[in-house]
Enzyme design. Structure first.
Site, mmCIF file in Angstrom:
data_model
loop_
_atom_site.group_PDB
_atom_site.id
_atom_site.type_symbol
_atom_site.label_atom_id
_atom_site.label_comp_id
_atom_site.label_asym_id
_atom_site.label_seq_id
_atom_site.Cartn_x
_atom_site.Cartn_y
_atom_site.Cartn_z
ATOM 1 N N LEU A 46 21.947 42.191 -22.889
ATOM 2 C CA LEU A 46 22.047 43.653 -22.906
ATOM 3 C C LEU A 46 23.395 44.028 -23.505
ATOM 4 O O LEU A 46 24.426 43.466 -23.125
ATOM 5 C CB LEU A 46 21.958 44.229 -21.488
ATOM 6 C CG LEU A 46 20.579 44.425 -20.872
ATOM 7 C CD1 LEU A 46 20.727 44.946 -19.444
ATOM 8 C CD2 LEU A 46 19.712 45.368 -21.688
ATOM 9 N N ASP A 47 23.391 44.979 -24.442
ATOM 10 C CA ASP A 47 24.638 45.450 -25.050
ATOM 11 C C ASP A 47 25.508 46.156 -24.009
ATOM 12 O O ASP A 47 25.001 46.634 -22.981
ATOM 13 C CB ASP A 47 24.341 46.426 -26.192
ATOM 14 C CG ASP A 47 23.697 45.741 -27.387
ATOM 15 O OD1 ASP A 47 23.876 44.519 -27.533
ATOM 16 O OD2 ASP A 47 23.027 46.447 -28.172
#
Length: 308
Positions: A46-47
């Protein structure tokens, strides 16, 4: 004398609610500092601008990470209309603007065109390698990475709300390798309105949902107490989409020692009736996973033995 703490033998998964502002690697490192497992990894990046379910594998669960990477994922996300950015999200510089805004009817009419297997061009600022370099490194250096569109799968896409003139929120379920940032960009293009991803939250990865999650803050507050271990989910949680195959203790012991198990006897037909040659199964005995194994020509051959 070594000052290193003895590693804890913990096997299972933590469904972490990754907060905004940190990378997946940073989140893993903080979980590692709390639980001190023998091994650790995660099941899908996940960014920093995204929050939500980050499955973290501990101990023997790290052997199942590859299967978690293949899992179906669900997201809630918000689009910002009227602005395109170089990164396709709120972090990048604005590259195009427009005063036009799509109506609810226009948005809903466009959504079916994104369902199924579609060709998607990854964002220029992505981790995909181009001639040995990450695309984002090329883009940050002022270059244009030569990316190719690739097939991806999107199962559901639904408009949740029109939040204000500039924002709308959606939910979608998709397969491996799907970029929500690219969807935001492409949905805007389909509607004739530049758009980018303004907010993103992952609500499910395979068998892990929001009900399973623990926040990083809560986990760190529990520290090394027994309470922290209550949030460790079984290794098998990551294998919900893989057929389970019940074994006898004798068969299980053969797999554990790296040997194949022949199931050619007529008495085994019922166990094998839903399997096809080449299928991967989760071999079980006594309700516990023994190994990931492959069904080949009537034999079950171990792929990854699980020492649980």
């Amino acid at each position: 004398m070594s000052n290193k703490r003895k590693k804890n033998r913990i096997n299972g998964w933590i469904a972490l609610d990754k907060p905004l502002g940190i990378t997946s690697t940073q989140a893993v490192n903080r979980v590692k500092a709390v639980l001190n497992p023998q091994k650790i990894g995660h099941g899908g990046t996940l960014d920093p601008l995204a929050s939500g379910v980050l499955p973290i594998a501990l101990g023997e669960a790290t052997k199942t990470v590859a299967y978690m990477m293949e899992a179906t994922k669900t997201y809630r996300f918000t689009l910002r209309w009227g602005q395109a950015t170089e990164t396709d999200d709120a972090e990048g510089a604005v590259t195009e603007t427009s005063d036009r805004r799509p109506t609810q009817g226009e948005i809903e009419a466009a959504l079916p065109g994104f369902l199924g297997v579609i060709e998607q061009m990854p964002p220029a600022y992505s981790a995909i390698k181009v001639n040995g370099q990450r695309a984002y490194d090329i883009a940050r250096g002022g270059g244009t990475p030569e990316l190719q569109a690739r097939p991806v799968r999107i199962d559901t896409l639904e408009l949740l709300s029109i939040d204000d003139d500039d924002h709308a929120s959606f939910t979608c379920t998709c397969g491996k390798g799907f970029y929500i940032r690219a969807l935001a960009r492409d949905l805007g293009a389909a509607l004739g309105v530049p758009a980018h991803l303004a907010a993103l939250r992952r609500t499910r990865v395979g068998g892990f949902g929001e009900d399973d999650m623990i926040s990083l803050e809560t986990l760190e507050s529990l520290g090394h107490s027994a309470g922290a271990s209550e949030y460790v989910l079984p290794v098998e949680t990551a294998l919900d989409d893989i057929p389970a195959l019940a074994l006898t203790d004798t068969e299980a012991n053969r797999l554990r020692s790296g040997q194949s198990v022949s199931l050619l006897k007529r008495s085994n037909l019922e166990r094998l009736r839903d399997l096809e040659n080449g299928d991967v199964v989760c071999a079980m005995t006594g309700g516990r996973a023994v190994a990931l194994a492959r069904f080949e020509s009537g034999d079950i051959r171990p792929v990854r033995v699980l020492n649980l």
